[in-house]
Design a protein around this motif. Structure first.
Motif, PDB file in Angstrom:
ATOM      1  N   TRP A 148       0.808  -1.361  -0.071  1.00  0.00           N
ATOM      2  CA  TRP A 148       0.037  -0.068  -0.031  1.00  0.00           C
ATOM      3  C   TRP A 148       0.826   1.111  -0.008  1.00  0.00           C
ATOM      4  O   TRP A 148       0.533   2.181  -0.830  1.00  0.00           O
ATOM      5  CB  TRP A 148      -0.799   0.091   1.136  1.00  0.00           C
ATOM      6  N   ARG A 149       1.834   1.293   0.764  1.00  0.00           N
ATOM      7  CA  ARG A 149       2.697   2.403   0.992  1.00  0.00           C
ATOM      8  C   ARG A 149       3.288   2.654  -0.392  1.00  0.00           C
ATOM      9  O   ARG A 149       3.610   3.968  -1.075  1.00  0.00           O
ATOM     10  CB  ARG A 149       3.829   2.169   2.003  1.00  0.00           C
ATOM     11  N   CYS A 150       3.955   1.770  -0.862  1.00  0.00           N
ATOM     12  CA  CYS A 150       4.617   1.792  -2.400  1.00  0.00           C
ATOM     13  C   CYS A 150       3.721   2.127  -3.287  1.00  0.00           C
ATOM     14  O   CYS A 150       4.115   3.223  -4.259  1.00  0.00           O
ATOM     15  CB  CYS A 150       5.022   0.440  -2.618  1.00  0.00           C
ATOM     16  N   LEU A 151       2.554   1.798  -3.509  1.00  0.00           N
ATOM     17  CA  LEU A 151       1.803   2.111  -4.576  1.00  0.00           C
ATOM     18  C   LEU A 151       0.756   3.437  -4.433  1.00  0.00           C
ATOM     19  O   LEU A 151       0.514   4.018  -5.300  1.00  0.00           O
ATOM     20  CB  LEU A 151       0.556   1.124  -4.811  1.00  0.00           C
ATOM     21  N   VAL A 152       0.180   3.741  -3.287  1.00  0.00           N
ATOM     22  CA  VAL A 152      -0.442   4.789  -2.915  1.00  0.00           C
ATOM     23  C   VAL A 152      -0.060   5.730  -2.112  1.00  0.00           C
ATOM     24  O   VAL A 152       0.043   7.060  -2.456  1.00  0.00           O
ATOM     25  CB  VAL A 152      -1.903   4.206  -2.086  1.00  0.00           C
ATOM     26  N   THR A 153       0.604   5.425  -0.990  1.00  0.00           N
ATOM     27  CA  THR A 153       0.983   6.493  -0.160  1.00  0.00           C
ATOM     28  C   THR A 153       2.294   7.077  -0.781  1.00  0.00           C
ATOM     29  O   THR A 153       2.307   8.434  -0.789  1.00  0.00           O
ATOM     30  CB  THR A 153       1.808   6.043   1.345  1.00  0.00           C
ATOM     31  N   GLU A 154       3.078   6.577  -1.304  1.00  0.00           N
ATOM     32  CA  GLU A 154       4.577   7.179  -2.012  1.00  0.00           C
ATOM     33  C   GLU A 154       4.187   7.251  -3.397  1.00  0.00           C
ATOM     34  O   GLU A 154       4.525   8.206  -4.061  1.00  0.00           O
ATOM     35  CB  GLU A 154       5.680   6.407  -1.490  1.00  0.00           C
ATOM     36  N   GLY A 155       3.631   6.069  -4.102  1.00  0.00           N
ATOM     37  CA  GLY A 155       3.657   6.153  -5.647  1.00  0.00           C
ATOM     38  C   GLY A 155       2.359   7.004  -6.085  1.00  0.00           C
ATOM     39  O   GLY A 155       2.421   7.318  -7.247  1.00  0.00           O
ATOM     40  N   GLY A 156       1.349   7.280  -5.416  1.00  0.00           N
ATOM     41  CA  GLY A 156       0.231   8.070  -5.943  1.00  0.00           C
ATOM     42  C   GLY A 156      -0.405   7.493  -7.070  1.00  0.00           C
ATOM     43  O   GLY A 156      -0.945   8.144  -7.999  1.00  0.00           O
ATOM     44  N   LEU A 157      -0.493   6.038  -6.997  1.00  0.00           N
ATOM     45  CA  LEU A 157      -1.332   5.337  -8.102  1.00  0.00           C
ATOM     46  C   LEU A 157      -2.471   5.937  -8.355  1.00  0.00           C
ATOM     47  O   LEU A 157      -3.444   6.098  -7.755  1.00  0.00           O
ATOM     48  CB  LEU A 157      -1.472   3.957  -7.738  1.00  0.00           C
ATOM     49  N   LYS A 158      -2.722   5.974  -9.954  1.00  0.00           N
ATOM     50  CA  LYS A 158      -3.869   6.359 -10.335  1.00  0.00           C
ATOM     51  C   LYS A 158      -4.439   5.587 -11.434  1.00  0.00           C
ATOM     52  O   LYS A 158      -3.645   4.667 -12.067  1.00  0.00           O
ATOM     53  CB  LYS A 158      -3.682   7.789 -11.306  1.00  0.00           C
ATOM     54  N   PRO A 159      -5.787   5.548 -11.775  1.00  0.00           N
ATOM     55  CA  PRO A 159      -6.224   4.479 -12.802  1.00  0.00           C
ATOM     56  C   PRO A 159      -5.700   4.659 -13.879  1.00  0.00           C
ATOM     57  O   PRO A 159      -5.287   5.737 -14.371  1.00  0.00           O
ATOM     58  CB  PRO A 159      -7.771   4.897 -12.754  1.00  0.00           C
ATOM     59  N   GLY A 160      -5.231   3.685 -14.764  1.00  0.00           N
ATOM     60  CA  GLY A 160      -4.820   3.608 -16.118  1.00  0.00           C
ATOM     61  C   GLY A 160      -3.167   3.747 -16.205  1.00  0.00           C
ATOM     62  O   GLY A 160      -2.562   3.716 -17.134  1.00  0.00           O
ATOM     63  N   GLN A 161      -2.704   3.805 -14.999  1.00  0.00           N
ATOM     64  CA  GLN A 161      -1.244   3.672 -15.076  1.00  0.00           C
ATOM     65  C   GLN A 161      -0.618   2.403 -14.966  1.00  0.00           C
ATOM     66  O   GLN A 161      -1.372   1.253 -14.946  1.00  0.00           O
ATOM     67  CB  GLN A 161      -0.654   4.414 -13.373  1.00  0.00           C
TER      68      GLN A 161
END
Length: 333
Positions: A148-161
């Protein structure tokens, strides 16, 4: 009650199961948790096997899920009967003052959760996701919080990426599930065609056998245009390929050094692609709380390769060392 001990110096052959007194009543701010399950991480394996041995007798395992059996004075976050999950860095509650060693981590610097009951500060736990089994919830402490931290907290993952994942261990498989649930495209590597087939069943869009394709980074770049986020779990030996897989301006999260702790870094490529390379050690308690809240909404359930009795801890470590598993190896009392 029963608890495992890893003696100073470690070694699977030295792991022992003891009968000990149950913990006393919780003090102010503490809770007593009856531990129901744990999940095994490579870090636990390193401690138990002796690759990262404790310098004194230690109760192993960082991950734990269980039921609150008693609450101490002043505790209002949890009640008796609540299902809870341990946190990896109890001293890192939130914010940017990150943990930088394992000195306070259960199962390494302090006693962990390979025991039937513990008394700990309430802040050492979070709530478990609604409806998850205890073995499922036990995957959160290390693998879930890291993904979760890698993708969202730090990575700011967005749909389509696009997300690129190395291997099919616990963090990578949870990251695959999270990324797909959030509308991302996922590329994943493995040396096993069987595991890659399973990854495709879980939603992976691109799979690459790195034994058959040593230039897997170029392949991922060619097929995706470059990954926005790469979870690098092997270390410096595979970092050159991760740098080829990532898009200019992308993010590489270094989450493990399975292939070794030292190696050359292609600094020119790092600079010219303007990539952000950062090390990640799990996350704070607040990060884990965010993950749990998201799981309640996303409907994800972690992939358990096997669930063994806690008394088979040595066997679970052998399986971890053989790296034949996909997802997590869980243990339960």
């Amino acid at each position: 009650m029963k608890q495992f001990i890893v003696p100073a110096g470690g070694g699977l052959e030295n792991l022992r199961l003891d009968d000990v007194d149950e913990p006393g009543a919780p003090g102010p701010g503490e809770i007593r948790v009856d531990v129901k399950a744990s999940s095994l991480n490579f870090h636990d394996y390193m401690v138990i096997s002796g690759d990262m041995p404790p310098d004194q007798d230690r109760v192993p395992l960082a991950d734990a899920s269980g039921v609150v059996a008693e609450v101490g004075e002043g505790v209002d976050e949890f009640a008796v009967g609540d299902h809870v999950v341990s946190v990896f860095f109890p001293s890192w509650q939130s914010g940017d003052d990150v943990a930088s060693s394992f000195a306070g981590s259960p199962g390494d610097g302090v006693d962990g959760y390979a025991r039937e009951s513990v008394v700990r500060p309430a802040s050492w736990f979070t709530a478990a996701p609604e409806g998850w089994t205890h073995p499922e919830a036990a995957t959160i402490t290390t693998a879930g919080a890291t993904a979760w931290r890698c993708l969202v907290t730090e990575g700011g993952l967005k749909p389509g990426q696009t997300v690129a994942l190395l291997g099919t261990g616990g963090v990578s498989i949870l990251a695959l599930q999270i990324a797909k649930a959030m509308g991302a495209r996922v590329a994943i590597t493995s040396s096993s065609d069987e595991k890659l087939a399973r990854a495709r069943e879980l939603g992976a869009d691109i799979t690459v056998n790195y034994n058959d394709d040593p230039e897997w980074g170029r392949t991922i770049k060619k097929q995706t245009g470059g990954a926005d986020i790469v979870l690098e779990s092997a270390g410096a030996q595979t970092l050159p390929q991760s740098l080829r897989a990532v898009k200019p301006g992308g993010v590489i999260s270094l989450i493990g050094v399975v292939a070794g702790g030292n190696g050359e870094i292609p600094t020119a490529l790092l600079m010219t692609k303007q990539v952000r390379l950062h090390g990640v050690l799990v996350g704070s308690r607040a990060t884990q709380q965010e993950f749990v809240a998201a799981m309640d909404g996303l409907g994800i359930r972690p992939v358990l390769d096997q669930t063994l009795p806690m008394t088979d801890l040595a066997r679970a470590c052998e399986l971890m060392g053989g790296q034949s598993h996909l997802g997590k190896i869980a243990l339960e009392w």
